[in-house]
Design a protein around this motif. Sequence first.
Motif, PDB file in Angstrom:
ATOM      1  N   ALA A 146     -32.066  39.550 -14.061  1.00  0.00           N
ATOM      2  CA  ALA A 146     -32.323  39.121 -15.434  1.00  0.00           C
ATOM      3  C   ALA A 146     -33.788  39.342 -15.806  1.00  0.00           C
ATOM      4  O   ALA A 146     -34.102  39.795 -16.912  1.00  0.00           O
ATOM      5  N   ALA A 147     -34.699  39.013 -14.895  1.00  0.00           N
ATOM      6  CA  ALA A 147     -36.126  39.197 -15.159  1.00  0.00           C
ATOM      7  C   ALA A 147     -36.461  40.666 -15.416  1.00  0.00           C
ATOM      8  O   ALA A 147     -37.384  40.978 -16.184  1.00  0.00           O
ATOM      9  N   ASP A 148     -35.700  41.565 -14.788  1.00  0.00           N
ATOM     10  CA  ASP A 148     -35.941  42.996 -14.962  1.00  0.00           C
ATOM     11  C   ASP A 148     -35.099  43.597 -16.089  1.00  0.00           C
ATOM     12  O   ASP A 148     -35.080  44.828 -16.260  1.00  0.00           O
ATOM     13  N   GLY A 149     -34.374  42.754 -16.823  1.00  0.00           N
ATOM     14  CA  GLY A 149     -33.620  43.222 -17.980  1.00  0.00           C
ATOM     15  C   GLY A 149     -32.407  44.068 -17.651  1.00  0.00           C
ATOM     16  O   GLY A 149     -31.979  44.888 -18.459  1.00  0.00           O
ATOM     17  N   LEU A 150     -31.807  43.851 -16.480  1.00  0.00           N
ATOM     18  CA  LEU A 150     -30.705  44.700 -16.022  1.00  0.00           C
ATOM     19  C   LEU A 150     -29.330  44.146 -16.359  1.00  0.00           C
ATOM     20  O   LEU A 150     -28.326  44.822 -16.143  1.00  0.00           O
ATOM     21  N   VAL A 151     -29.269  42.911 -16.857  1.00  0.00           N
ATOM     22  CA  VAL A 151     -27.983  42.241 -17.061  1.00  0.00           C
ATOM     23  C   VAL A 151     -27.950  41.564 -18.432  1.00  0.00           C
ATOM     24  O   VAL A 151     -28.997  41.356 -19.069  1.00  0.00           O
ATOM     25  N   GLY A 163     -35.437  30.437  -3.941  1.00  0.00           N
ATOM     26  CA  GLY A 163     -36.732  30.779  -4.496  1.00  0.00           C
ATOM     27  C   GLY A 163     -37.507  29.646  -5.119  1.00  0.00           C
ATOM     28  O   GLY A 163     -38.582  29.869  -5.689  1.00  0.00           O
ATOM     29  N   PHE A 164     -37.015  28.410  -4.996  1.00  0.00           N
ATOM     30  CA  PHE A 164     -37.682  27.296  -5.657  1.00  0.00           C
ATOM     31  C   PHE A 164     -38.163  26.233  -4.673  1.00  0.00           C
ATOM     32  O   PHE A 164     -38.290  25.065  -5.023  1.00  0.00           O
ATOM     33  N   TRP A 165     -38.442  26.646  -3.436  1.00  0.00           N
ATOM     34  CA  TRP A 165     -38.991  25.707  -2.468  1.00  0.00           C
ATOM     35  C   TRP A 165     -40.457  25.436  -2.797  1.00  0.00           C
ATOM     36  O   TRP A 165     -41.126  26.189  -3.505  1.00  0.00           O
ATOM     37  N   LYS A 166     -40.992  24.330  -2.241  1.00  0.00           N
ATOM     38  CA  LYS A 166     -42.358  23.895  -2.577  1.00  0.00           C
ATOM     39  C   LYS A 166     -43.435  24.721  -1.894  1.00  0.00           C
ATOM     40  O   LYS A 166     -44.447  25.048  -2.487  1.00  0.00           O
ATOM     41  N   GLY A 167     -43.252  25.012  -0.612  1.00  0.00           N
ATOM     42  CA  GLY A 167     -44.300  25.707   0.122  1.00  0.00           C
ATOM     43  C   GLY A 167     -43.816  26.090   1.498  1.00  0.00           C
ATOM     44  O   GLY A 167     -42.620  26.036   1.800  1.00  0.00           O
ATOM     45  N   GLU A 168     -44.738  26.452   2.364  1.00  0.00           N
ATOM     46  CA  GLU A 168     -44.387  26.965   3.683  1.00  0.00           C
ATOM     47  C   GLU A 168     -43.643  25.929   4.514  1.00  0.00           C
ATOM     48  O   GLU A 168     -42.731  26.269   5.262  1.00  0.00           O
ATOM     49  N   GLY A 218     -40.494  35.316 -11.374  1.00  0.00           N
ATOM     50  CA  GLY A 218     -40.169  36.198 -12.489  1.00  0.00           C
ATOM     51  C   GLY A 218     -40.149  35.485 -13.826  1.00  0.00           C
ATOM     52  O   GLY A 218     -39.997  34.261 -13.903  1.00  0.00           O
ATOM     53  N   GLU A 219     -40.317  36.253 -14.882  1.00  0.00           N
ATOM     54  CA  GLU A 219     -40.209  35.748 -16.248  1.00  0.00           C
ATOM     55  C   GLU A 219     -39.010  36.430 -16.902  1.00  0.00           C
ATOM     56  O   GLU A 219     -38.888  37.652 -16.874  1.00  0.00           O
ATOM     57  N   ILE A 220     -38.127  35.609 -17.470  1.00  0.00           N
ATOM     58  CA  ILE A 220     -36.886  36.120 -18.045  1.00  0.00           C
ATOM     59  C   ILE A 220     -36.975  36.041 -19.567  1.00  0.00           C
ATOM     60  O   ILE A 220     -37.307  34.992 -20.128  1.00  0.00           O
ATOM     61  N   ALA A 221     -36.664  37.148 -20.219  1.00  0.00           N
ATOM     62  CA  ALA A 221     -36.726  37.201 -21.683  1.00  0.00           C
ATOM     63  C   ALA A 221     -35.771  36.183 -22.296  1.00  0.00           C
ATOM     64  O   ALA A 221     -34.691  35.911 -21.762  1.00  0.00           O
ATOM     65  N   ASP A 222     -36.167  35.639 -23.430  1.00  0.00           N
ATOM     66  CA  ASP A 222     -35.369  34.598 -24.088  1.00  0.00           C
ATOM     67  C   ASP A 222     -34.007  35.094 -24.544  1.00  0.00           C
ATOM     68  O   ASP A 222     -33.095  34.288 -24.757  1.00  0.00           O
ATOM     69  N   ASP A 223     -33.844  36.417 -24.722  1.00  0.00           N
ATOM     70  CA  ASP A 223     -32.563  36.922 -25.210  1.00  0.00           C
ATOM     71  C   ASP A 223     -31.560  37.170 -24.085  1.00  0.00           C
ATOM     72  O   ASP A 223     -30.460  37.674 -24.337  1.00  0.00           O
ATOM     73  N   ILE A 224     -31.922  36.823 -22.845  1.00  0.00           N
ATOM     74  CA  ILE A 224     -30.970  36.906 -21.727  1.00  0.00           C
ATOM     75  C   ILE A 224     -30.608  35.484 -21.326  1.00  0.00           C
ATOM     76  O   ILE A 224     -31.429  34.766 -20.749  1.00  0.00           O
TER      77      ILE A 224
END
Length: 271
Positions: A96-101, A111-116, A195-201
């Motif tokens: 989604a971040a790459d605009g593929l879907v 991908g949303f863990w706090k740290g090591e 990643g940053e996902i466009a608002d239209d996805i």
Amino acid sequence: MLAYERFGSGEPLVLVHGISHRRQAWYPVAEQLAEHREVILFDLPGHGDSPDLVPDGRPVKELLQDQLLELFFELGLERPHIAGNSLGGRIALEAAADGLVSSATGLSPAGFWKGERDFAYIRAHFAVLLTGARIAQPLAPTMARSSLARKLMLASLMTHGERLDRDRVVGDLNKMVRARTALKTIIGGAFPFDGEIADDIPVTIAWGTKDRLLLPYQAERARKQLPQAEHVWLEGSGHVPMSDDVAGVVDVLLRGSAQGLRSSVAETVVA
């Protein structure tokens, strides 16, 4: 070519399983989804029946995305809807971040863990899972005849492992062992989602309240990082929720992928 299955009718929805799993993870929900979507299930490289994941010095994200794009090309898919669980959810968000879907849904996406320190817990969890799978492999066909044994064997991943039949459990375990090399490569190249996902996805994120692998606090981090997404709790579900809450997961996936459809189609599906 990656191993895949394609069935149903309607807008295409690509479903991506988690690390060390296989496409059959989606079987509990696939039949109901296929009444509204063309469903595409596939095995990630190094998993299930697909060819090995071959590291070539590139980042893991690039390796996996290239395989996904090749699958899209081979199947004639142009910006399909995508949904995934765990690693599969992360792949969906990256796409989604790459605009593929056209839309992306993540079930406990990685991908949303706090740290090591937190990632060390995830790494240790998979090490225990893999070691247990290798030890249990010779005994699994006998053990898996018992519903209680199936529940205990899968307790770290789902709350209702007994709902899977013996052959599914044995097959999953064998393929988990087969995926150990890919698992090491993917874990070794892991990093938090940025990643940053466009608002239209349209993006939907659902999290099991009893997830023991990617602990539910990560859902709150996902909410802060992706405030534009729809965020849903799957009450009583574990990390792999497709068997724990069939109706809930089907609803999340249909609603998530309906957001990118024409309004008349979406109203029919979710009414």
